[in-house]
Design a protein around this motif. Structure first.
Motif, PDB file in Angstrom:
ATOM      1  N   VAL A  73       0.866  -1.177   0.000  1.00 37.08           N
ATOM      2  CA  VAL A  73       0.000   0.000   0.000  1.00 37.08           C
ATOM      3  C   VAL A  73       0.901   1.225   0.000  1.00 37.08           C
ATOM      4  O   VAL A  73       1.695   1.431   0.925  1.00 37.08           O
ATOM      5  CB  VAL A  73      -0.930   0.023   1.233  1.00 37.08           C
ATOM      6  N   ALA A  74       0.807   2.026  -1.050  1.00 40.54           N
ATOM      7  CA  ALA A  74       1.618   3.234  -1.170  1.00 40.54           C
ATOM      8  C   ALA A  74       0.712   4.445  -1.107  1.00 40.54           C
ATOM      9  O   ALA A  74      -0.417   4.421  -1.600  1.00 40.54           O
ATOM     10  CB  ALA A  74       2.408   3.224  -2.471  1.00 40.54           C
ATOM     11  N   SER A  95       3.461   3.015   8.453  1.00 40.25           N
ATOM     12  CA  SER A  95       3.035   1.988   7.502  1.00 40.25           C
ATOM     13  C   SER A  95       1.677   1.394   7.894  1.00 40.25           C
ATOM     14  O   SER A  95       0.802   1.199   7.046  1.00 40.25           O
ATOM     15  CB  SER A  95       4.090   0.885   7.422  1.00 40.25           C
ATOM     16  N   LEU A  96       1.493   1.131   9.185  1.00 37.90           N
ATOM     17  CA  LEU A  96       0.225   0.580   9.666  1.00 37.90           C
ATOM     18  C   LEU A  96      -0.916   1.581   9.497  1.00 37.90           C
ATOM     19  O   LEU A  96      -2.025   1.216   9.094  1.00 37.90           O
ATOM     20  CB  LEU A  96       0.360   0.174  11.135  1.00 37.90           C
ATOM     21  N   GLU A  97      -0.657   2.846   9.792  1.00 40.41           N
ATOM     22  CA  GLU A  97      -1.673   3.881   9.626  1.00 40.41           C
ATOM     23  C   GLU A  97      -2.057   4.042   8.152  1.00 40.41           C
ATOM     24  O   GLU A  97      -3.239   4.182   7.821  1.00 40.41           O
ATOM     25  CB  GLU A  97      -1.155   5.223  10.160  1.00 40.41           C
ATOM     26  N   ARG A  98      -1.053   4.029   7.306  1.00 45.75           N
ATOM     27  CA  ARG A  98      -1.294   4.166   5.868  1.00 45.75           C
ATOM     28  C   ARG A  98      -2.168   3.022   5.356  1.00 45.75           C
ATOM     29  O   ARG A  98      -3.117   3.233   4.599  1.00 45.75           O
ATOM     30  CB  ARG A  98       0.047   4.195   5.136  1.00 45.75           C
ATOM     31  N   GLU A  99      -1.862   1.827   5.796  1.00 45.11           N
ATOM     32  CA  GLU A  99      -2.637   0.664   5.384  1.00 45.11           C
ATOM     33  C   GLU A  99      -4.072   0.752   5.910  1.00 45.11           C
ATOM     34  O   GLU A  99      -5.028   0.423   5.208  1.00 45.11           O
ATOM     35  CB  GLU A  99      -1.958  -0.612   5.877  1.00 45.11           C
ATOM     36  N   ARG A 101      -5.810   3.497   6.613  1.00 42.79           N
ATOM     37  CA  ARG A 101      -6.547   4.510   5.851  1.00 42.79           C
ATOM     38  C   ARG A 101      -6.931   3.988   4.466  1.00 42.79           C
ATOM     39  O   ARG A 101      -8.052   4.182   4.000  1.00 42.79           O
ATOM     40  CB  ARG A 101      -5.704   5.786   5.710  1.00 42.79           C
ATOM     41  N   ALA A 102      -5.995   3.333   3.817  1.00 41.53           N
ATOM     42  CA  ALA A 102      -6.240   2.862   2.454  1.00 41.53           C
ATOM     43  C   ALA A 102      -7.341   1.809   2.413  1.00 41.53           C
ATOM     44  O   ALA A 102      -8.257   1.879   1.578  1.00 41.53           O
ATOM     45  CB  ALA A 102      -4.945   2.298   1.859  1.00 41.53           C
ATOM     46  N   TYR A 103      -7.275   0.835   3.320  1.00 42.68           N
ATOM     47  CA  TYR A 103      -8.286  -0.222   3.301  1.00 42.68           C
ATOM     48  C   TYR A 103      -9.649   0.272   3.799  1.00 42.68           C
ATOM     49  O   TYR A 103     -10.688  -0.214   3.358  1.00 42.68           O
ATOM     50  CB  TYR A 103      -7.815  -1.424   4.120  1.00 42.68           C
TER      51      TYR A 103
END
Length: 237
Positions: A73-74, A95-99, A101-103
């Motif tokens: 996830v970028a 990285s966990l926060e980004r994932e 938000r994306a999902y």
């Protein structure tokens, strides 16, 4: 002190009262990504629990199992958080926060009725066209059988060898689209004797992104439309 006030005082400590296993069992019963987002805003402990256990990713995979095949996830951002957090390095937490938000967003788009619409923005080109523009692949985006009082269909230039494939290229409405179905309508030539139906012997779908620079106009994109200018990372059977 009223019982209502006591409940408000302890609402952020439900993890402590329920325990990790019971909390996990309750959270996995949620079927709306908005509920997971709201839950993560109740307290820091719940926020951390929801994000670290990747509940949004799990919920997303229930609606769209293909998301389990995602490798990365970028997220494009001009800023980067650098503060340390208690249980992990800043890089891991980002990285966990980004994932998360994306999902959460992806799952919302999948389940939301507002997100259901046509994914095709426009037709780019065809490998060949018999009578351009009257028989161009722009016609394949028309829902009716007629355009400007004439039949609406795409026709290739034709090949002596029926095994030679033809291709139609389309641009999607966004960089990220979730496709649930692809509709193909064979054409019934009602203007020909016996009204023959023309359809493909087989169809294959290829998807990914263009290598063309940003700002390439429609005409230039049509001239450069070939496998050299596209990176195909998914090809259907």
């Amino acid at each position: 002190m009223s019982s209502g006030g006591l409940g408000m005082m302890n609402c952020g400590d439900c993890l402590k009262w329920l325990g990790m296993d019971a909390s996990t069992s309750v959270i996995t019963l949620l079927d709306d990504p908005a509920d997971l987002v709201r839950l993560s805003g109740v307290s820091w402990s719940l926020c951390r629990f929801v994000i670290v256990n990747k509940f949004c990713k799990s919920l997303c995979s229930r609606f769209c199992p293909d998301t389990l095949n995602f490798l990365l996830v970028a997220e494009v951002s001009n800023t980067s958080k650098s503060a340390e957090v208690g249980f992990s390095s800043a890089l891991e937490w980002e990285s966990l926060e980004r994932e998360h938000r994306a999902y959460a967003l992806l799952c919302h788009l999948i389940v939301s009725p507002e997100g259901k619409r046509d994914c095709i923005h426009r037709a780019v080109c065809a490998s060949s066209t018999d009578n351009y523009p009257d028989e161009s692949n722009e016609n394949t985006l028309e829902s009716g059988d007629l355009v400007d009082q004439r039949p609406s269909y795409w026709s290739s230039g034709g090949q002596y060898d029926p095994g030679v494939p033809e291709s139609l290229t389309y641009r999607l409405t966004a960089n990220l689209c979730v496709m649930r179905e692809i509709k193909i309508q064979p054409f019934k030539a009602f203007f020909q004797p016996d009204h023959p139906i023309y359809l493909a012997k087989f169809v294959r779908f290829r998807m990914d992104h263009s290598r063309l620079r940003e700002g390439t106009d429609d005409y230039e994109e049509q001239q450069l439309a070939s496998d050299d200018y596209y990176k195909w990372t998914y090809v259907s059977p």
